[in-house]
Design an enzyme around this catalytic site. Structure first.
Site: not given
Length: 344
Positions: A241-242
């Site tokens: 994520h991210n």
């Protein structure tokens, strides 16, 4: 399909030496090419095959052509490898027929918007408020979540899953069984165990991205996981994520990139590389296969090892490591002699 040397030369602006009517109906590596096949020579170590190969037609980089008699018809170009790629792309376009229309059974929400000449294969599910650009090909058994946006001329192969709110640019390719937008690995430890942290972001694939099969690209906790324009990702890769990946990177199979790491442009990341979270990797970096990267990396570095260090230092150190037993033995003998000399 069958082509003559003259037709092939016209596609790549090549110069013919030999029979312009020589025909081919297949391709082969130069080492085992046979009559009726096309091959190419772009490296000096294969140059001798120009004289001995049974291939009917050989595309050759001009610098490797010498005086002599050739069994095969030659097509001379500046760069045989690039010219061969041009031909393969043309052949693929001829071989792969673009489909359009909606196969049944499939489920498409009334609120979904499909552009012209979109193809949707059987048993595909397209959720509400999805937008799909013209000429995109979605093969059977694909799942598209709600509010997903997919650009023009994309190809999504069977079994791929695109979760809610993800965005895919133009000319992207997603291979079978890849998941775009799965939850990031976010958990908060508590006295009762691990509490799941909602993953409310999405994944953005910019234009001309290709994702191999069986990859997982997690949505951001908040914000987006971003794969930059022109980046190519091999099979069996995990992107957390991210993560933000820049333009024109290539990442080989079984690499893993932990959360919130930022990667620049034009990097080459080898297979089975592991990259920790919350670090920055610059531009034009080369990371050798099976490396473990645990700190920021400057532009232009070449890394190797785990934890990864300069590739040159790693190779020099590895020479010593291979001889470590002998080195320890020699040190022990020197220490023994030194003690004996002191006692005398």
């Amino acid at each position: 399909m069958e082509f003559t040397a003259a037709q092939i030369a016209s596609f790549i602006n090549g110069k013919i030496i030999g029979d312009e009517n020589a025909s081919i109906n297949g391709v082969s590596p130069i080492e085992n090419a046979e009559k009726g096949q096309l091959s190419f020579v772009s490296q000096e170590k294969f140059a001798d095959y120009i004289f001995s190969s049974d291939a009917s037609v050989i595309i050759v980089s001009e610098k490797f052509v010498k005086e002599g008699n050739y069994k095969s018809t030659l097509i001379l170009v500046e760069d045989a490898y690039l010219s061969f790629q041009v031909l393969m792309n043309l052949y693929q376009q001829m071989r792969e027929e673009k489909k359009s229309g909606i196969e049944q059974p499939s489920t498409i929400s009334d609120s979904a918007i499909l552009g012209e000449n979109v193809y949707v294969g059987a048993h595909t599910y397209i959720s509400e408020k999805v937008k799909i650009g013209k000429s995109t090909q979605i093969y059977p058994q694909v799942y598209i979540g709600k509010n997903v946006k997919i650009g023009e001329n994309c190809t999504i192969y069977s079994g791929a899953r695109v979760y809610d709110f993800c965005v895919i640019g133009d000319n992207c390719i997603i291979h079978s069984n890849t998941v775009i937008g799965s939850d990031g690995f976010g958990f908060q430890p508590t006295n009762d165990g691990y509490q799941k942290i909602p993953q409310l972001g999405n994944v953005v694939l910019e234009n001309n991205v290709e994702i191999g099969s069986n990859c997982s690209i997690d949505r951001g906790t908040i914000g987006s996981t971003i794969i930059g324009e022109g980046t190519k990702i091999d099979n069996l890769i995990q992107i957390a994520h991210n993560v933000k990946i820049g333009k024109n990177n290539v990442i080989a199979a079984q690499a893993g990139i932990a959360g919130s790491t930022v990667i620049g442009d034009w990097n080459m990341i080898g297979g089975q590389t592991g990259i920790v979270g919350h670090i920055k990797i610059g531009n034009q970096v080369r990371i050798q296969a099976q490396s473990g990267v645990n700190a920021n990396v400057n532009d232009g570095e070449t890394l190797y090892g785990s934890p990864a260090i300069s590739a040159g230092d790693y190779r020099r150190n590895y020479v010593h490591f291979r001889n470590l037993t002998e080195i320890v033995k020699r040190i022990s003998e020197l220490e023994k002699k030194s003690k004996e000399g002191t006692n005398d």
